[in-house]
Design a protein around this motif. Structure first.
Motif, PDB file in Angstrom:
ATOM      1  N   LYS A 154       0.803  -1.223   0.000  1.00 47.02           N
ATOM      2  CA  LYS A 154       0.000   0.000   0.000  1.00 47.02           C
ATOM      3  C   LYS A 154       0.837   1.274   0.000  1.00 47.02           C
ATOM      4  O   LYS A 154       0.426   2.293  -0.567  1.00 47.02           O
ATOM      5  N   TYR A 155       2.013   1.262   0.616  1.00 53.12           N
ATOM      6  CA  TYR A 155       2.802   2.490   0.680  1.00 53.12           C
ATOM      7  C   TYR A 155       3.449   2.823  -0.657  1.00 53.12           C
ATOM      8  O   TYR A 155       3.674   3.989  -0.973  1.00 53.12           O
ATOM      9  N   GLY A 156       3.759   1.819  -1.450  1.00 55.13           N
ATOM     10  CA  GLY A 156       4.421   2.055  -2.721  1.00 55.13           C
ATOM     11  C   GLY A 156       3.492   2.121  -3.913  1.00 55.13           C
ATOM     12  O   GLY A 156       3.939   2.420  -5.029  1.00 55.13           O
ATOM     13  N   LEU A 179      11.711   3.909  -6.131  1.00 56.02           N
ATOM     14  CA  LEU A 179      11.060   4.907  -5.277  1.00 56.02           C
ATOM     15  C   LEU A 179       9.853   4.307  -4.561  1.00 56.02           C
ATOM     16  O   LEU A 179       9.568   4.651  -3.415  1.00 56.02           O
ATOM     17  N   SER A 180       9.145   3.419  -5.240  1.00 53.75           N
ATOM     18  CA  SER A 180       8.037   2.716  -4.596  1.00 53.75           C
ATOM     19  C   SER A 180       8.544   1.889  -3.420  1.00 53.75           C
ATOM     20  O   SER A 180       7.942   1.869  -2.339  1.00 53.75           O
ATOM     21  N   MET A 181       9.667   1.207  -3.625  1.00 55.81           N
ATOM     22  CA  MET A 181      10.257   0.421  -2.547  1.00 55.81           C
ATOM     23  C   MET A 181      10.756   1.323  -1.421  1.00 55.81           C
ATOM     24  O   MET A 181      10.581   1.007  -0.231  1.00 55.81           O
ATOM     25  N   ASP A 182      11.375   2.438  -1.774  1.00 56.88           N
ATOM     26  CA  ASP A 182      11.872   3.371  -0.762  1.00 56.88           C
ATOM     27  C   ASP A 182      10.738   3.880   0.124  1.00 56.88           C
ATOM     28  O   ASP A 182      10.878   3.967   1.350  1.00 56.88           O
ATOM     29  N   SER A 183       9.597   4.201  -0.490  1.00 62.50           N
ATOM     30  CA  SER A 183       8.441   4.651   0.290  1.00 62.50           C
ATOM     31  C   SER A 183       7.969   3.562   1.240  1.00 62.50           C
ATOM     32  O   SER A 183       7.563   3.841   2.382  1.00 62.50           O
ATOM     33  N   THR A 184       8.015   2.321   0.788  1.00 62.25           N
ATOM     34  CA  THR A 184       7.587   1.197   1.627  1.00 62.25           C
ATOM     35  C   THR A 184       8.577   0.962   2.757  1.00 62.25           C
ATOM     36  O   THR A 184       8.183   0.719   3.908  1.00 62.25           O
ATOM     37  N   LEU A 185       9.866   1.035   2.464  1.00 66.14           N
ATOM     38  CA  LEU A 185      10.895   0.849   3.496  1.00 66.14           C
ATOM     39  C   LEU A 185      10.747   1.881   4.613  1.00 66.14           C
ATOM     40  O   LEU A 185      10.947   1.569   5.791  1.00 66.14           O
ATOM     41  N   ARG A 186      10.402   3.103   4.249  1.00 66.71           N
ATOM     42  CA  ARG A 186      10.286   4.173   5.238  1.00 66.71           C
ATOM     43  C   ARG A 186       9.056   4.013   6.124  1.00 66.71           C
ATOM     44  O   ARG A 186       9.034   4.517   7.250  1.00 66.71           O
TER      45      ARG A 186
END
Length: 243
Positions: A154-156, A179-186
């Motif tokens: 959902k975050y990415g 960037l989708s993964m980065d948003s999820t990691l955060r």
């Protein structure tokens, strides 16, 4: 938990997965969730997994066992005549493992839920992308819905929804995936580094790029920091538009 993303584009396929698994806050491990097979010039296949780790590992093991020890009448990832048939073979393997292990897990109160993304291209066919469910059934990506996410998506998802179409250039899609993964990691501690990036370019019939992205990867770090700075600048611009 995990996060895996695959995108089907005119220029090829982009796949990205994390490696974190956990069974509680104090039991965090790293396991590869992206697996590749290729016959250069003939076929390239990527599988990414999410869900019960024992189930998905057993499915991967069964698929590899059939390749290494072929039996009469049993098709493998290397003998399948199309990517659609590859998806069927993976679905069949999922059914075998679920039928063997699912009831015992249910008795113990454990979920056997699992899912697998299948992507690739075989000579004579186009690149294709499938999502295999725990029951072994599957759906295929289309021009209207050219990507699949499994795990903690959902975050990415908003980034991909705004950017990705089948016409998106491969390089842009890789950036969007990261960037989708980065948003999820955060936003979710159950998803973690390192990452596995796999790219298959249309009609190359091989794994065009396979990269492990570690915690200290300078390119990913620069991308993450640049995205954060860009969002802050954009937020200031949007703030000025609101009266």
């Amino acid at each position: 938990m995990t996060y895996c993303l695959a995108m089907l584009l005119n220029e090829g396929v982009v796949c990205l997965s994390d490696t974190r698994t956990n069974a509680g806050l104090d039991n965090i491990s790293k396991f590869r969730k992206s697996f590749t097979w290729e016959v250069p010039g003939e076929r390239a296949i990527v599988l990414m997994t999410a869900g019960n780790l024992a189930i998905t590992q057993a499915v991967m093991g069964l698929l590899q066992e059939n390749i290494e020890n072929p039996q009469p009448g049993i098709e493998t990832l290397f003998s399948a005549t199309s990517m659609y048939r590859v998806a069927e073979i993976v679905g069949d393997a999922m059914r075998v493992v679920q039928g063997r292990d699912g009831p015992a897990l249910a008795q113990m109160g454990e979920s056997s839920t699992a899912s697998i993304i299948v992507a690739g291209q075989r000579a004579g066919g186009r690149p294709r992308l499938f999502h295999i469910y725990a029951a072994g059934n599957f759906v295929e990506a289309t021009a209207d819905s050219p990507y699949f996410q499994i795990g903690e998506h959902k975050y990415g998802k908003p980034i991909i929804d705004r950017v990705i179409t089948v016409e998106t250039p491969l390089k842009t899609a890789v950036t969007a995936a990261l960037l989708s993964m980065d948003s999820t990691l955060r936003s979710n501690l159950s998803v973690g580094m390192p990452l596995d990036l796999t790219v298959i370019r249309t009609d190359e019939f091989r794994i065009s790029e396979a990269r492990r992205i570690e915690n200290d990867d300078p390119s990913f770090d620069a991308l993450s920091k640049g995205w954060s700075a860009a969002l802050r600048r954009s937020f200031d611009e949007m703030d000025a538009l609101w009266n």
